[in-house]
Design a protein around this motif. Structure first.
Motif, PDB file in Angstrom:
ATOM      1  N   ASP A   1       0.696   8.131   0.986  1.00 38.19           N
ATOM      2  CA  ASP A   1      -0.541   8.170   0.198  1.00 38.19           C
ATOM      3  C   ASP A   1      -1.041   9.604   0.047  1.00 38.19           C
TER       4      ASP A   1
ATOM      5  N   GLY B   1       2.870   5.766  -2.967  1.00 36.37           N
ATOM      6  CA  GLY B   1       1.745   5.190  -2.262  1.00 36.37           C
ATOM      7  C   GLY B   1       0.548   5.249  -3.193  1.00 36.37           C
ATOM      8  N   SER B   2      -0.643   5.230  -2.624  1.00 35.53           N
ATOM      9  CA  SER B   2      -1.867   5.279  -3.424  1.00 35.53           C
ATOM     10  C   SER B   2      -2.344   6.721  -3.578  1.00 35.53           C
TER      11      SER B   2
ATOM     12  N   THR C   1       1.929  10.883   4.643  1.00 29.16           N
ATOM     13  CA  THR C   1       0.681  10.739   3.904  1.00 29.16           C
ATOM     14  C   THR C   1      -0.089  12.055   3.951  1.00 29.16           C
TER      15      THR C   1
ATOM     16  N   ARG D   1      -5.512   8.760  -4.069  1.00 32.10           N
ATOM     17  CA  ARG D   1      -6.971   8.654  -4.010  1.00 32.10           C
ATOM     18  C   ARG D   1      -7.626  10.028  -3.838  1.00 32.10           C
TER      19      ARG D   1
ATOM     20  N   ASN E   1      -4.704  10.797   0.352  1.00 33.01           N
ATOM     21  CA  ASN E   1      -6.015  10.286   0.717  1.00 33.01           C
ATOM     22  C   ASN E   1      -7.145  11.100   0.087  1.00 33.01           C
TER      23      ASN E   1
ATOM     24  N   ALA F   1       0.798  -1.222   0.000  1.00 30.84           N
ATOM     25  CA  ALA F   1       0.000   0.000   0.000  1.00 30.84           C
ATOM     26  C   ALA F   1       0.829   1.270   0.000  1.00 30.84           C
ATOM     27  N   GLU F   2       2.098   1.181   0.451  1.00 27.24           N
ATOM     28  CA  GLU F   2       2.890   2.395   0.599  1.00 27.24           C
ATOM     29  C   GLU F   2       4.355   2.040   0.710  1.00 27.24           C
TER      30      GLU F   2
END
Length: 255
Positions: free
Chosen positions: A172, A189-190, A154, A192, A174, A101-102
């Protein structure tokens, strides 16, 4: 405990969930519980083959425990290498359908900046930018005149990052967070939240991330909204994903 090859003393750090069969593996790898999931911590100097062997052993010994979980690769003092990240990510996915995930980096950013420079085709340096309007602490963001903004955390909901050059996020982005850059955006990371690269009109700008599932993507004057849930097939990308302008629209591809 066996010493790590290349070291002149026995490692002093301790792992968690250690069994007799993991006695040697702990020298190369730790897996710890974290509030965001599991932390995967390879020894900073261990050869990749030993790290991978230890990882396979730990996952296979506790397959039902780790199955379909999320892990964060915490490199610490280990140098960042994209090929190592890709190998570890594949092992996690194939062995127990674990999601990487990261990726968390240590203080030495030179390897990641070198990779980013090669990836985007222009020099990427640690550097300057406006302060975020969210609640990032000063220590979580590097600001030096004339270069990229480096965010060492993040980006949570409500955070807004603006960079007059490239922007690198070591975590991430977020939902509810925004990252805007005159140049490229690189997310370890992701992604979103919202990302806007080339915000002054540069259509050659790109957005890079381990996974791109944003609220909104913007490159220069073009805007892209995410596809409906499930339309991407539900499979994780094998490597990094990159969003770029192709034929007057924003396209996301794996690289």
């Amino acid at each position: 405990m066996a010493a790590v090859p290349g070291s002149d003393r026995t490692p002093s750090w301790k792992g968690t969930m250690i069994t007799a069969s993991e006695k040697d593996a702990v020298s190369f790898l730790q897996i710890k519980a974290d509030r965001d999931g599991f932390l995967l911590i390879p020894h900073p100097e261990a050869p990749l083959r030993d790290v991978v062997q230890a990882l396979k052993q730990k996952i296979e010994d506790s397959r039902s425990f780790f199955q379909r979980s999320k892990m964060i690769l915490d490199l610490g003092k280990r140098a960042f290498r994209i090929d190592e990240v890709q190998v570890i990510r594949k092992v996690l996915q194939v062995t127990a359908d674990v999601v990487l995930a990261e990726v968390r980096l240590g203080e030495d950013l030179e390897p990641v900046l070198k990779w980013a420079s090669e990836a985007v085709g222009v020099p990427v340096r640690a550097g300057a930018g406006q302060r975020p309007s969210g609640e990032l602490a000063d220590r979580e963001m590097e600001e030096k005149p004339g270069g990229a903004v480096i965010v060492r955390s993040t980006c949570r909901s409500g955070t807004r990052i603006e960079s007059p050059a490239d922007c690198v996020v070591l975590g991430d982005v977020n939902p509810g967070a925004e990252v805007l850059a005159v140049g490229d955006i690189v997310v370890f990371g992701s992604l979103r939240g919202v990302a806007h690269a080339g915000m002054t009109g540069d259509r050659s700008a790109r957005i890079w991330a381990l996974s791109i599932e944003p609220n909104q993507l913007r490159i220069a004057d073009l805007v892209a909204l995410p596809p409906r849930s499930g339309s991407r097939g539900g499979s994780s990308p094998k490597r990094f994903e990159v969003a770029e302008i192709t034929a007057d629209h924003i396209e996301v591809v794996s690289v």
